[in-house]
Design an enzyme around this catalytic site. Structure first.
Site, mmCIF file in Angstrom:
data_model
loop_
_atom_site.group_PDB
_atom_site.id
_atom_site.type_symbol
_atom_site.label_atom_id
_atom_site.label_comp_id
_atom_site.label_asym_id
_atom_site.label_seq_id
_atom_site.Cartn_x
_atom_site.Cartn_y
_atom_site.Cartn_z
ATOM 1 N N SER A 141 0.860 -1.186 0.000
ATOM 2 C CA SER A 141 0.000 0.000 0.000
ATOM 3 C C SER A 141 0.891 1.229 0.000
ATOM 4 O O SER A 141 2.087 1.127 0.308
ATOM 5 C CB SER A 141 -0.843 -0.029 1.281
ATOM 6 N N TYR A 154 -1.301 -1.168 10.329
ATOM 7 C CA TYR A 154 -1.385 -1.484 8.905
ATOM 8 C C TYR A 154 -0.133 -0.936 8.203
ATOM 9 O O TYR A 154 0.497 -1.636 7.402
ATOM 10 C CB TYR A 154 -2.665 -0.846 8.365
HETATM 11 N N1 LIG Z 1 -8.598 -0.824 -1.350
HETATM 12 C C1 LIG Z 1 -7.614 -0.035 -0.998
HETATM 13 O O1 LIG Z 1 -7.778 1.191 -0.864
HETATM 14 C C2 LIG Z 1 -6.231 -0.593 -0.785
HETATM 15 C C3 LIG Z 1 -5.145 0.300 -0.819
HETATM 16 C C4 LIG Z 1 -3.867 -0.188 -0.605
HETATM 17 C C5 LIG Z 1 -3.675 -1.531 -0.392
HETATM 18 N N2 LIG Z 1 -4.744 -2.392 -0.349
HETATM 19 C C6 LIG Z 1 -4.473 -3.809 -0.090
HETATM 20 O O2 LIG Z 1 -4.975 -4.567 -1.151
HETATM 21 C C7 LIG Z 1 -5.249 -5.899 -0.708
HETATM 22 C C8 LIG Z 1 -6.609 -6.326 -1.217
HETATM 23 O O3 LIG Z 1 -7.601 -5.501 -0.659
HETATM 24 P P1 LIG Z 1 -8.918 -5.058 -1.446
HETATM 25 O O4 LIG Z 1 -8.845 -3.608 -1.650
HETATM 26 O O5 LIG Z 1 -9.146 -5.963 -2.581
HETATM 27 O O6 LIG Z 1 -9.971 -5.224 -0.264
HETATM 28 P P2 LIG Z 1 -11.152 -6.251 -0.014
HETATM 29 O O7 LIG Z 1 -12.079 -6.152 -1.172
HETATM 30 O O8 LIG Z 1 -11.637 -5.959 1.354
HETATM 31 O O9 LIG Z 1 -10.356 -7.639 -0.046
HETATM 32 C C9 LIG Z 1 -9.639 -8.157 1.041
HETATM 33 C C10 LIG Z 1 -9.405 -9.620 0.749
HETATM 34 O O10 LIG Z 1 -8.675 -10.209 1.823
HETATM 35 C C11 LIG Z 1 -9.352 -11.378 2.242
HETATM 36 N N3 LIG Z 1 -9.134 -11.618 3.662
HETATM 37 C C12 LIG Z 1 -9.303 -10.756 4.694
HETATM 38 N N4 LIG Z 1 -9.045 -11.373 5.864
HETATM 39 C C13 LIG Z 1 -8.710 -12.657 5.560
HETATM 40 C C14 LIG Z 1 -8.346 -13.792 6.322
HETATM 41 N N5 LIG Z 1 -8.269 -13.755 7.673
HETATM 42 N N6 LIG Z 1 -8.074 -14.944 5.682
HETATM 43 C C15 LIG Z 1 -8.141 -15.023 4.337
HETATM 44 N N7 LIG Z 1 -8.482 -13.989 3.563
HETATM 45 C C16 LIG Z 1 -8.760 -12.814 4.164
HETATM 46 C C17 LIG Z 1 -10.819 -11.091 1.955
HETATM 47 O O11 LIG Z 1 -11.555 -12.297 1.770
HETATM 48 P P3 LIG Z 1 -12.579 -12.955 2.827
HETATM 49 O O12 LIG Z 1 -13.223 -11.830 3.590
HETATM 50 O O13 LIG Z 1 -13.517 -13.724 1.961
HETATM 51 O O14 LIG Z 1 -11.708 -13.819 3.660
HETATM 52 C C18 LIG Z 1 -10.707 -10.387 0.614
HETATM 53 O O15 LIG Z 1 -10.599 -11.333 -0.413
HETATM 54 C C19 LIG Z 1 -5.125 -5.866 0.814
HETATM 55 O O16 LIG Z 1 -3.902 -6.426 1.192
HETATM 56 C C20 LIG Z 1 -5.153 -4.384 1.132
HETATM 57 O O17 LIG Z 1 -4.480 -4.098 2.312
HETATM 58 C C21 LIG Z 1 -6.008 -1.948 -0.572
#
Ligand SMILES: NC(=O)c1ccc[n+]([C@@H]2O[C@H](COP(=O)([O-])OP(=O)(O)OC[C@H]3O[C@@H](n4cnc5c(N)ncnc54)[C@H](OP(=O)(O)O)[C@@H]3O)[C@@H](O)[C@H]2O)c1
Length: 241
Positions: A141, A154
């Site tokens: 991130s 985080y």
């Molecule tokens: N969206 C943003 O603004 C942003 C910015 C920078 C970085 N990121 C990073 O991008 C990555 C993906 O996030 P996203 O934006 O796609 O958000 P999201 O839609 O909330 O996806 C998060 C994913 O992580 C999985 N997850 C969460 N806890 C888990 C656990 N205990 N075991 C297994 N799977 C788990 C969730 O699946 P389940 O709930 O089905 O388990 C989901 O597939 C993350 O690492 C996040 O930190 C996001």
């Protein structure tokens, strides 16, 4: 032989977009996350275009993660790409965060990716043995480059992922096992919902497809071309938030 990829966080916006791109690129893909319904739905959608399977597992459960890798290997016989996209955080001042959340956030955003990388590495090494390039994609991130207020844990974990990726490249890239860390600012997924309340418009957010296209570029570039990091910025944001 089909080249293959394992994608964590596949029910999330970013993991799902990267998985879709991998199927388009001809990879056999194993999707994993906790929730079975959205996993099954995505596998159904993508399965028409290529070999796709899903396994439900908690990223914090080492045995369950080993079983995910075993299921992947049974189906595809090897592994060429690992995408560590599972993650998330709670927006709260550090003073108010309970200790249980400290361990959980560090475990989910850093330890889980390190563990899975450790388990997958022998298979990624085998994938690179024939002159091809294997790839580890770590989803960090902008918080992994610049600590963000309200996201101290985080930020700590995502910084860890950046350092981990750099060290992996210094150890492994000469052997054809490349690692790339993605450092996006606010991206339009479920995780970004709280930021809408803070006045960040959805239109200004990065789209999951922006990240998937970045990874496609890294995959298509040759083994001689190491792309260690990709940064993604919002249209209205500064370079540090
Ligand atoms: N969206 C943003 O603004 C942003 C910015 C920078 C970085 N990121 C990073 O991008 C990555 C993906 O996030 P996203 O934006 O796609 O958000 P999201 O839609 O909330 O996806 C998060 C994913 O992580 C999985 N997850 C969460 N806890 C888990 C656990 N205990 N075991 C297994 N799977 C788990 C969730 O699946 P389940 O709930 O089905 O388990 C989901 O597939 C993350 O690492 C996040 O930190 C996001």
């Amino acid at each position: 032989v089909t080249r293959s990829a394992l994608v964590t966080g596949a029910t999330g916006g970013i993991g799902a977009a990267i998985a879709r791109m991998l199927v388009e690129e001809g990879f056999g893909v194993t999707l994993t996350a906790r929730r079975p319904e959205p996993l099954a739905e995505l596998a159904d959608k993508l399965g028409g275009e290529g070999p796709v399977q899903w396994v439900s597992a908690d990223a914090l459960d080492d045995d369950a993660q080993r079983a995910v890798v075993d299921t992947h290997l049974e189906r595809f016989g090897g592994m060429d790409v690992l995408v560590n996209s599972a993650g998330g955080g709670i927006l709260a001042p550090f003073e108010e965060v309970g200790w249980r959340h400290v361990s959980r956030q560090l475990d989910l955003n850093l330890r889980a990716a390190v563990f899975l990388t450790k388990v997958c590495l022998p298979h990624l090494r085998a994938g690179a043995a024939n002159g091809e390039k294997s790839l580890i994609v770590n989803v960090s991130s902008v918080a992994g480059k610049h600590g963000q207020p309200g996201l101290a844990l985080y930020s700590a974990a995502k910084h860890g992922l950046v350092g981990f990726t750099e060290a992996l490249n210094r150890e492994l890239s000469a052997d054809g096992i490349h690692s790339v860390v993605l450092c996006p600012s606010v991206t339009d997924t479920e995780l970004a919902a709280p930021f809408i309340d803070q006045g960040i418009s959805r239109e200004s957010m990065i789209k999951p497809a922006d990240l998937a296209e970045g990874v496609r570029f890294v995959l298509r570039s040759s083994r001689a071309c190491l792309v260690p990091e990709l940064a993604f910025f919002r249209s209205e944001g500064s370079l540090t938030e």
